[in-house]
Motif scaffolding. Structure first.
Motif, PDB file in Angstrom:
ATOM      1  N   ASN A 116       0.828  -1.209   0.000  1.00 13.57           N
ATOM      2  CA  ASN A 116       0.000   0.000   0.000  1.00 13.57           C
ATOM      3  C   ASN A 116       0.863   1.260   0.000  1.00 13.57           C
ATOM      4  OD1 ASN A 116      -2.595  -1.130  -0.033  1.00 13.57           O
ATOM      5  ND2 ASN A 116      -2.591  -1.455   2.167  1.00 13.57           N
TER       6      ASN A 116
ATOM      7  N   CYS B  76      -0.061   4.891   7.006  1.00 16.82           N
ATOM      8  CA  CYS B  76       0.506   3.617   6.529  1.00 16.82           C
ATOM      9  C   CYS B  76       1.919   3.409   7.085  1.00 16.82           C
ATOM     10  CB  CYS B  76       0.530   3.627   4.999  1.00 16.82           C
ATOM     11  SG  CYS B  76       0.923   2.030   4.252  1.00 16.82           S
TER      12      CYS B  76
ATOM     13  N   ASP C 268      -5.860   0.053  -3.296  1.00 11.55           N
ATOM     14  CA  ASP C 268      -5.652  -0.563  -1.984  1.00 11.55           C
ATOM     15  C   ASP C 268      -5.450  -2.059  -2.129  1.00 11.55           C
ATOM     16  OD1 ASP C 268      -5.547  -0.929   0.761  1.00 11.55           O
ATOM     17  OD2 ASP C 268      -7.717  -1.134   0.942  1.00 11.55           O
ATOM     18  N   ARG C 269      -4.571  -2.634  -1.300  1.00 14.93           N
ATOM     19  CA  ARG C 269      -4.331  -4.081  -1.297  1.00 14.93           C
ATOM     20  C   ARG C 269      -4.960  -4.704  -0.060  1.00 14.93           C
ATOM     21  NH1 ARG C 269      -1.580  -1.246  -5.235  1.00 14.93           N
ATOM     22  NH2 ARG C 269      -0.269  -2.603  -6.495  1.00 14.93           N
TER      23      ARG C 269
ATOM     24  N   TRP D  46      -8.046   2.451   8.894  1.00  9.26           N
ATOM     25  CA  TRP D  46      -7.407   2.416   7.576  1.00  9.26           C
ATOM     26  C   TRP D  46      -8.410   2.531   6.425  1.00  9.26           C
ATOM     27  CZ3 TRP D  46      -3.204   3.438   5.187  1.00  9.26           C
ATOM     28  CH2 TRP D  46      -2.970   2.942   3.907  1.00  9.26           C
ATOM     29  N   THR D  47      -9.516   1.813   6.518  1.00 11.76           N
ATOM     30  CA  THR D  47     -10.521   1.864   5.454  1.00 11.76           C
ATOM     31  C   THR D  47     -11.014   3.285   5.233  1.00 11.76           C
ATOM     32  OG1 THR D  47     -11.244  -0.401   5.936  1.00 11.76           O
ATOM     33  CG2 THR D  47     -12.749   0.986   4.672  1.00 11.76           C
TER      34      THR D  47
ATOM     35  N   VAL E 290      -8.361   5.211   3.285  1.00 14.72           N
ATOM     36  CA  VAL E 290      -8.369   4.805   1.874  1.00 14.72           C
ATOM     37  C   VAL E 290      -9.555   5.427   1.145  1.00 14.72           C
ATOM     38  CG1 VAL E 290      -8.666   2.838   0.303  1.00 14.72           C
ATOM     39  CG2 VAL E 290      -7.111   2.655   2.262  1.00 14.72           C
TER      40      VAL E 290
ATOM     41  N   THR F  59      -2.664   9.690   4.366  1.00 15.97           N
ATOM     42  CA  THR F  59      -2.776   8.230   4.356  1.00 15.97           C
ATOM     43  C   THR F  59      -1.406   7.569   4.365  1.00 15.97           C
ATOM     44  OG1 THR F  59      -4.849   8.451   3.135  1.00 15.97           O
ATOM     45  CG2 THR F  59      -3.846   6.273   3.161  1.00 15.97           C
TER      46      THR F  59
END
Length: 261
Positions: free
Chosen positions: A70, A248, A120-121, A149-150, A153, A244
């Motif tokens: 990511n 990350c 996104d992974r 995190w979602t 993203v 983001t």
């Protein structure tokens, strides 16, 4: 008669003594059983905790792979957004300076139709959350960041989708009426080559570049508004990518601190 009562009393004493010994023996057995159960429960708890820690380490390794991928893609997208932002500003500067013979005008115009999106992974993080197993991660800060995190993203993707829609639905129709789009093929090929993509023969140039009245085009107030709008939208994408990326990077750092090897 006295001997008879004495005998009875001694018998009772002996029976009480036996009952007391039996009672003590029974209590001892009960205590031993309870201790055994407690030891078994403790061993089971230790074993369960050991298995959970093994599982946590495996999950952390999967999370590390996921978020490193990511981060790489976020960095790719951020660089492209920053490049487009730089090109759009350069186009504004040229327009303001009336440098209509600038050799970079076609390539800069190509920035008007470019857009990039973060991919996104999802993997271990999604599986953890959907299965309700996030508590297996002991680090509470890491758990919180994975939960958020979602949302991070989605913030990135929302801005990128808005920008892509604006480019596709507003800028492209305008350019197709006021500018020879065939002139952008060369710039597009150079962009793909910069991304280490092989250019097939079918994508090679056919038409020569056409003359453009740059003064008329760049002084068009509608185009100037579109350039300004896209520049603002690009900057929002840059900001969301930076936010983001920080999240990350923090997740990766916490994962590494929790891994034993």
């Amino acid at each position: 008669m006295i001997k008879f009562f004495r005998h009875i009393r001694q018998t009772i004493i002996m029976e009480n003594s036996k009952s007391t010994r039996y009672f003590k023996y029974a209590i001892g057995e009960i205590i031993l059983v309870v201790i055994g159960i407690l030891i078994a429960l403790q061993i089971n708890t230790w074993n369960q905790a050991r298995l959970e820690r093994i599982s946590e380490q495996n999950i952390l390794k999967d999370l590390k792979v996921e978020f490193e991928a990511n981060f790489i893609d976020l960095n790719r997208v951020l660089n492209q957004h920053q490049l487009i932002l730089k090109e759009l500003r350069a186009l504004q500067v040229i327009s303001k300076s009336k440098d209509y013979t600038n050799i970079h005008l076609d390539s800069l115009t190509n920035s008007l139709i470019k857009w990039f999106s973060f991919t996104d992974r999802p993997g271990a993080s999604n599986n953890l959350i959907s299965a309700g197993n996030l508590d297996i991660i002991q680090n509470t800060e890491l758990r919180d960041l994975i939960t958020q995190w979602t949302g991070n993203v989605n913030d990135v993707i929302d801005d990128e989708v808005f920008l892509a829609d604006f480019t596709r639905e507003t800028i492209l129709p305008f350019l197709s009426k006021h500018y020879p789009i065939t002139n952008l093929e060369e710039s597009n090929i150079k962009l793909l080559e910069s991304l280490d993509m092989k250019i097939d023969r079918e994508a090679s140039l056919v038409f020569d570049k056409k003359m453009v009245n740059w003064q008329v085009l760049l002084e068009n107030e509608q185009l100037q508004s579109y350039v300004a709008l896209k520049k603002m939208y690009e900057y929002h994408c840059v900001l969301e990518c930076r936010i983001t990326m920080r999240a990350c990077k923090k997740i990766i750092s916490l994962i590494k601190s929790e891994l034993h090897d």
